[in-house]
Design a protein around this motif. Structure first.
Motif, PDB file in Angstrom:
ATOM      1  N   LEU A   1     -32.909  12.516 -24.282  1.00 53.75           N
ATOM      2  CA  LEU A   1     -32.346  11.606 -23.462  1.00 53.75           C
ATOM      3  C   LEU A   1     -31.792  10.584 -24.486  1.00 53.75           C
ATOM      4  CD1 LEU A   1     -34.340  11.702 -20.086  1.00 53.75           C
ATOM      5  CD2 LEU A   1     -32.065  12.185 -20.308  1.00 53.75           C
ATOM      6  N   TYR A   2     -32.651  10.369 -25.298  1.00 51.10           N
ATOM      7  CA  TYR A   2     -32.537   9.211 -26.372  1.00 51.10           C
ATOM      8  C   TYR A   2     -31.230   9.611 -27.155  1.00 51.10           C
ATOM      9  CZ  TYR A   2     -36.319   5.798 -25.343  1.00 51.10           C
ATOM     10  OH  TYR A   2     -37.359   4.787 -24.823  1.00 51.10           O
ATOM     11  N   GLU A   3     -31.517  10.742 -27.527  1.00 57.01           N
ATOM     12  CA  GLU A   3     -30.546  11.288 -28.485  1.00 57.01           C
ATOM     13  C   GLU A   3     -29.079  11.295 -27.708  1.00 57.01           C
ATOM     14  OE1 GLU A   3     -29.962  15.241 -31.420  1.00 57.01           O
ATOM     15  OE2 GLU A   3     -31.491  15.113 -30.039  1.00 57.01           O
ATOM     16  N   GLU A   4     -28.987  11.661 -26.521  1.00 63.31           N
ATOM     17  CA  GLU A   4     -27.767  11.903 -25.800  1.00 63.31           C
ATOM     18  C   GLU A   4     -27.173  10.343 -25.480  1.00 63.31           C
ATOM     19  OE1 GLU A   4     -28.480  13.703 -21.893  1.00 63.31           O
ATOM     20  OE2 GLU A   4     -29.332  15.478 -23.292  1.00 63.31           O
ATOM     21  N   LYS A   5     -27.826   9.234 -25.595  1.00 59.79           N
ATOM     22  CA  LYS A   5     -27.433   7.968 -25.242  1.00 59.79           C
ATOM     23  C   LYS A   5     -27.198   7.529 -26.768  1.00 59.79           C
ATOM     24  CE  LYS A   5     -29.420   6.810 -20.791  1.00 59.79           C
ATOM     25  NZ  LYS A   5     -28.321   6.097 -20.684  1.00 59.79           N
ATOM     26  N   ASN A   6     -27.333   8.105 -28.021  1.00 65.40           N
ATOM     27  CA  ASN A   6     -27.072   7.649 -29.224  1.00 65.40           C
ATOM     28  C   ASN A   6     -28.065   6.552 -29.696  1.00 65.40           C
ATOM     29  OD1 ASN A   6     -24.718   9.283 -29.517  1.00 65.40           O
ATOM     30  ND2 ASN A   6     -23.512   7.859 -28.466  1.00 65.40           N
ATOM     31  N   MET A   7     -29.353   6.586 -29.161  1.00 66.13           N
ATOM     32  CA  MET A   7     -30.510   5.764 -29.565  1.00 66.13           C
ATOM     33  C   MET A   7     -31.235   6.579 -30.538  1.00 66.13           C
ATOM     34  SD  MET A   7     -31.203   4.419 -25.596  1.00 66.13           S
ATOM     35  CE  MET A   7     -32.351   3.104 -26.271  1.00 66.13           C
ATOM     36  N   LYS A   8     -30.831   6.504 -31.921  1.00 69.38           N
ATOM     37  CA  LYS A   8     -31.163   7.431 -32.864  1.00 69.38           C
ATOM     38  C   LYS A   8     -32.745   7.517 -33.271  1.00 69.38           C
ATOM     39  CE  LYS A   8     -30.267   8.741 -37.733  1.00 69.38           C
ATOM     40  NZ  LYS A   8     -29.518   8.643 -38.983  1.00 69.38           N
ATOM     41  N   GLN A   9     -33.241   6.102 -33.458  1.00 62.09           N
ATOM     42  CA  GLN A   9     -34.422   5.724 -33.827  1.00 62.09           C
ATOM     43  C   GLN A   9     -35.394   6.096 -32.644  1.00 62.09           C
ATOM     44  OE1 GLN A   9     -35.250   4.962 -37.137  1.00 62.09           O
ATOM     45  NE2 GLN A   9     -37.293   5.294 -36.010  1.00 62.09           N
ATOM     46  N   GLN A  10     -35.110   5.728 -31.634  1.00 66.33           N
ATOM     47  CA  GLN A  10     -36.066   5.924 -30.305  1.00 66.33           C
ATOM     48  C   GLN A  10     -36.169   7.459 -30.176  1.00 66.33           C
ATOM     49  OE1 GLN A  10     -33.469   3.673 -30.575  1.00 66.33           O
ATOM     50  NE2 GLN A  10     -33.893   2.026 -28.863  1.00 66.33           N
ATOM     51  N   ALA A  11     -34.993   8.245 -30.575  1.00 68.45           N
ATOM     52  CA  ALA A  11     -35.151   9.707 -30.569  1.00 68.45           C
ATOM     53  C   ALA A  11     -35.996  10.090 -31.367  1.00 68.45           C
ATOM     54  CB  ALA A  11     -33.726  10.301 -30.723  1.00 68.45           C
ATOM     55  N   ILE A  12     -35.971   9.706 -32.830  1.00 70.51           N
ATOM     56  CA  ILE A  12     -36.658  10.048 -33.993  1.00 70.51           C
ATOM     57  C   ILE A  12     -38.334   9.880 -33.543  1.00 70.51           C
ATOM     58  CG2 ILE A  12     -37.404   9.673 -36.297  1.00 70.51           C
ATOM     59  CD1 ILE A  12     -34.425   9.087 -36.690  1.00 70.51           C
ATOM     60  N   ASP A  13     -38.477   8.685 -33.104  1.00 71.15           N
ATOM     61  CA  ASP A  13     -39.981   8.197 -32.728  1.00 71.15           C
ATOM     62  C   ASP A  13     -40.403   9.157 -31.764  1.00 71.15           C
ATOM     63  OD1 ASP A  13     -39.685   6.398 -34.420  1.00 71.15           O
ATOM     64  OD2 ASP A  13     -39.406   4.540 -33.138  1.00 71.15           O
ATOM     65  N   SER A  14     -39.591   9.640 -30.506  1.00 72.40           N
ATOM     66  CA  SER A  14     -40.292  10.318 -29.829  1.00 72.40           C
ATOM     67  C   SER A  14     -40.507  11.856 -30.058  1.00 72.40           C
ATOM     68  CB  SER A  14     -39.168  10.334 -28.376  1.00 72.40           C
ATOM     69  OG  SER A  14     -39.298   9.069 -27.869  1.00 72.40           O
ATOM     70  N   TYR A  15     -39.508  12.233 -31.081  1.00 73.79           N
ATOM     71  CA  TYR A  15     -39.717  13.629 -31.292  1.00 73.79           C
ATOM     72  C   TYR A  15     -41.008  13.549 -32.450  1.00 73.79           C
ATOM     73  CZ  TYR A  15     -35.245  15.440 -29.943  1.00 73.79           C
ATOM     74  OH  TYR A  15     -34.003  16.014 -29.266  1.00 73.79           O
ATOM     75  N   LYS A  16     -41.319  12.661 -33.012  1.00 73.59           N
ATOM     76  CA  LYS A  16     -42.451  12.688 -33.910  1.00 73.59           C
ATOM     77  C   LYS A  16     -43.919  12.660 -32.972  1.00 73.59           C
ATOM     78  CE  LYS A  16     -44.559  11.957 -37.863  1.00 73.59           C
ATOM     79  NZ  LYS A  16     -45.878  12.121 -37.315  1.00 73.59           N
ATOM     80  N   ALA A  17     -43.762  11.775 -31.581  1.00 75.68           N
ATOM     81  CA  ALA A  17     -44.674  11.635 -30.889  1.00 75.68           C
ATOM     82  C   ALA A  17     -44.973  13.051 -30.186  1.00 75.68           C
ATOM     83  CB  ALA A  17     -44.271  10.800 -29.737  1.00 75.68           C
ATOM     84  N   ALA A  18     -43.924  13.949 -30.070  1.00 78.63           N
ATOM     85  CA  ALA A  18     -44.188  15.245 -29.407  1.00 78.63           C
ATOM     86  C   ALA A  18     -44.890  16.073 -30.630  1.00 78.63           C
ATOM     87  CB  ALA A  18     -42.853  15.882 -29.207  1.00 78.63           C
ATOM     88  N   SER A  19     -44.636  15.818 -31.556  1.00 80.22           N
ATOM     89  CA  SER A  19     -45.253  16.504 -32.723  1.00 80.22           C
ATOM     90  C   SER A  19     -46.649  16.239 -32.931  1.00 80.22           C
ATOM     91  CB  SER A  19     -44.436  16.329 -34.232  1.00 80.22           C
ATOM     92  OG  SER A  19     -45.180  16.838 -35.419  1.00 80.22           O
ATOM     93  N   ASP A  20     -46.814  14.850 -32.830  1.00 77.84           N
ATOM     94  CA  ASP A  20     -48.364  14.281 -33.042  1.00 77.84           C
ATOM     95  C   ASP A  20     -49.350  14.827 -31.990  1.00 77.84           C
ATOM     96  OD1 ASP A  20     -47.475  13.024 -35.210  1.00 77.84           O
ATOM     97  OD2 ASP A  20     -47.248  10.950 -34.049  1.00 77.84           O
ATOM     98  N   TRP A  21     -48.612  15.194 -30.798  1.00 78.52           N
ATOM     99  CA  TRP A  21     -49.632  15.684 -29.776  1.00 78.52           C
ATOM    100  C   TRP A  21     -49.539  17.171 -29.502  1.00 78.52           C
ATOM    101  CZ3 TRP A  21     -52.877  12.876 -27.407  1.00 78.52           C
ATOM    102  CH2 TRP A  21     -52.658  11.344 -27.390  1.00 78.52           C
ATOM    103  N   ALA A  22     -48.737  17.939 -30.126  1.00 78.77           N
ATOM    104  CA  ALA A  22     -48.980  19.490 -30.277  1.00 78.77           C
ATOM    105  C   ALA A  22     -49.536  19.947 -31.629  1.00 78.77           C
ATOM    106  CB  ALA A  22     -47.500  20.022 -30.412  1.00 78.77           C
ATOM    107  N   LEU A  23     -51.077  19.653 -31.444  1.00 83.91           N
ATOM    108  CA  LEU A  23     -51.918  19.709 -32.600  1.00 83.91           C
ATOM    109  C   LEU A  23     -52.546  21.080 -32.893  1.00 83.91           C
ATOM    110  CD1 LEU A  23     -53.841  16.610 -32.163  1.00 83.91           C
ATOM    111  CD2 LEU A  23     -51.970  16.844 -33.791  1.00 83.91           C
ATOM    112  N   ALA A  24     -52.749  21.792 -31.763  1.00 82.31           N
ATOM    113  CA  ALA A  24     -53.758  22.879 -31.932  1.00 82.31           C
ATOM    114  C   ALA A  24     -52.613  24.058 -32.354  1.00 82.31           C
ATOM    115  CB  ALA A  24     -54.422  23.428 -30.657  1.00 82.31           C
TER     116      ALA A  24
END
Length: 555
Positions: free
Chosen positions: A472-495
């Motif tokens: 959603l951030y990406e669709e709204k052209n909020m680049k840094q927020q999108a990057i931070d949220s993608y990184k958060a998704a990665s951080d929680w996908a540990l196993a």
């Protein structure tokens, strides 16, 4: 002071005076013990929430819940919220934390369905005059004890080793297991009652010679399929895919009406095949005038799958199958509803193909068909119990999921909004509402809810929430927020799990597209490590099964 004297001091009962009376409040040791228990319980409550929050809510919000005490009424029997949420909590314990939120809808529906099923079967057993004796319960307990031993110790040697280590005889071990089951004797009694009800239904099934021969019937047919989702997609395209909320429409009702209109045209003499070409939503058959063609995997030595214009019983979804084989060649069915949508079918031909060894193995084939029909009879019986029952869902979230099953998304949005407002701890309702709002084009509403979910202690560990927020951030052209949220998704996908592997693949691709090359490189490292682990541990996870294609294969 000696150790012995300290022990005496800690074990001596303390007396508290109230007026002229004295009361014992226990020894210092006992007081300390209960103080620790109280601290633990209070701490657990504020950490995990009370039972009604499913172990997920924030303690500060617990007192703000404005939910009904009854979640549903089945005929005249209430399903109390306390009982429902206790069963829900038991089911939740087996869910991985990262998948709990996305699976919450289906878990909640399954728990309710199980409770409704139990009420209906109990009433049916009473109506069928099913009796359960103490001997029946004891027999069932014996079976359960034996099954437990066989599951735990598949060999006599393993069992003997355990018994020797535990210094128990086999009879003592059986008595211990039986004692555990006996604590839930009422549940065992209920299981026996349902088993007897099922057996009574199955015992009524008989297979005649004609039934047996008819089971080898094959049909050749055309059909027209009208899918509600296709009507919705057509509406969205007509609107030019604008990012705005679409007007509320009952696409299921519209699809049924379209099918009924087509049936009326066929009954007036219009060509079935031509109408199928112009209107059917089944891409595999529409171009051929609705003609259904089945495919079998190639046998050894063949390069192409074997195609046939005939299909046998059980190869189509049940509603379609039942309607088709009830027709005579040339006849057209009424409108039939299946999980795919609404169908009109025309039977072109029907024939019987008996196995080559039918005469020699007739009774074996009869036994096989009888068992199949018994299973079908019990399934149909339990489904009919639900059809004739009066089931009123009073919980707005559960009612919303029923609306979604009926493709009524507009009503589902309203109900989920109410569930969200009534219960600040209900993250499952918020998640499903966010998904629906995004589908309807309300990106701002969806973004606000997904953001709220990432700030909740129970929902923050769900990678899918961060992925949705990031896109959603990406669709709204909020680049840094999108990057931070993608990184958060990665951080929680540990196993090291297949589902997490897919998340890291998506995150890597997204980060590369957003120019975050260093972060994308970190994702590649995780992917490499996962693949290495998978090679070292081939039993660690499997590939997901592909979904069935309409209409062949059933469900």
């Amino acid at each position: 002071m000696s150790i012995v004297r300290l022990r005496k001091v800690f074990r001596k009962k303390l007396q508290v005076g109230v007026g002229k009376k004295k009361f014992s409040v226990g020894s210092p040791m006992e007081i300390l013990f209960w103080l620790i228990i109280v601290i633990f319980v209070v701490g657990a409550f504020y950490t995990f929430g009370g039972p009604s929050s499913g172990g997920r809510g924030q303690a500060g919000k617990e007192g703000q819940r404005k939910v009904s005490t009854v979640v549903a009424v089945v005929d005249d029997q209430k399903i109390e919220r306390a009982e429902y949420e206790a069963a829900l909590e038991m089911s939740r314990r087996s869910m991985p934390p990262g998948q709990a939120l996305t699976s919450d809808r289906y878990l909640k529906v399954n728990v309710l369905d199980g409770m409704v099923d139990r009420i209906l079967k109990t009433a049916a057993a009473k109506k069928e005059d099913i009796k359960v004796s103490g001997a029946d319960v004891n027999k069932k307990l014996d079976e359960m004890v034996q099954q437990t031993i066989e599951r735990s110790y598949p060999s006599r040697r393993a069992l003997a080793k355990y018994l020797a280590k535990s210094r128990m005889t086999q009879d003592q071990y059986k008595a211990k297991i039986r004692s555990d089951y006996t604590q839930n004797r009422e549940q065992v009694l209920e299981t026996v009652m349902f088993d007897k009800l099922e057996q009574k239904v199955k015992d009524a099934v008989k297979v005649s010679d004609k039934d047996l021969e008819d089971s080898y019937a094959k049909a050749k047919a055309r059909h027209i399929l009208i899918m509600p989702d296709k009507l919705r997609e057509a509406d969205q395209q007509a609107q030019g895919n604008k990012n705005q909320a679409q007007p509320a429409k009952d696409y299921k009702a519209l699809a049924k009406k379209k099918a009924e209109d087509l049936l009326a045209r066929i009954q007036k003499g219009e060509d079935f095949a031509k109408l199928a070409q112009e209107n059917s939503d089944d891409p595999g058959s529409a171009k051929d005038g609705g003609l259904l063609v089945t495919q079998k995997p190639p046998t050894p030595g063949q390069t192409e799958p074997e195609k046939s214009e005939y299909f046998g019983r059980g190869e189509m979804v049940p509603e379609f199958d039942k309607a088709c084989f009830a027709l005579n060649p040339g006849q057209v069915s009424n409108v039939i509803e299946t999980s795919y949508g609404f169908h009109i079918l025309q039977l072109l031909d029907k024939k019987v193909e008996l196995p080559a060894d039918f005469a020699q193995k007739k009774e074996d084939y009869r036994k096989q068909l009888t068992e199949q029909r018994k299973t079908e009879a019990w399934t149909e019986y339990t489904q009919n119990l639900k059809k004739v029952a009066k089931i009123q869902i009073q919980d707005p979230e559960l009612a919303a999921y029923k609306a979604l099953d009926e493709n009524d998304k507009a009503n589902a949005v309203q109900l989920l909004n109410k569930a969200k407002n009534d219960d600040p701890t209900n993250m499952g309702a918020r998640y499903q509402l966010a998904v629906l709002l995004r589908e309807s084009g309300d990106k701002d509403g969806a973004l606000a809810l997904f953001k709220e979910l990432t700030e909740d202690q129970s929902a923050v560990s769900t990678p899918d929430v961060h992925m949705s927020l990031a896109s959603l951030y990406e669709e709204k052209n909020m680049k840094q927020q999108a990057i931070d949220s993608y990184k958060a998704a990665s951080d929680w996908a540990l196993a090291y799990e297949w589902q997490n592997f897919m998340i890291h693949q998506q995150v890597k691709s997204k980060l590369e597209a957003l120019g975050a090359k260093d972060l994308a490189a970190e994702e590649q490292k995780w992917i490499d490590e996962f693949q290495k682990e998978s090679q070292n541990n081939p039993m660690g996870g499997g590939m997901p099964m592909m979904p069935n294609m309409p209409i062949q294969g059933g469900q």
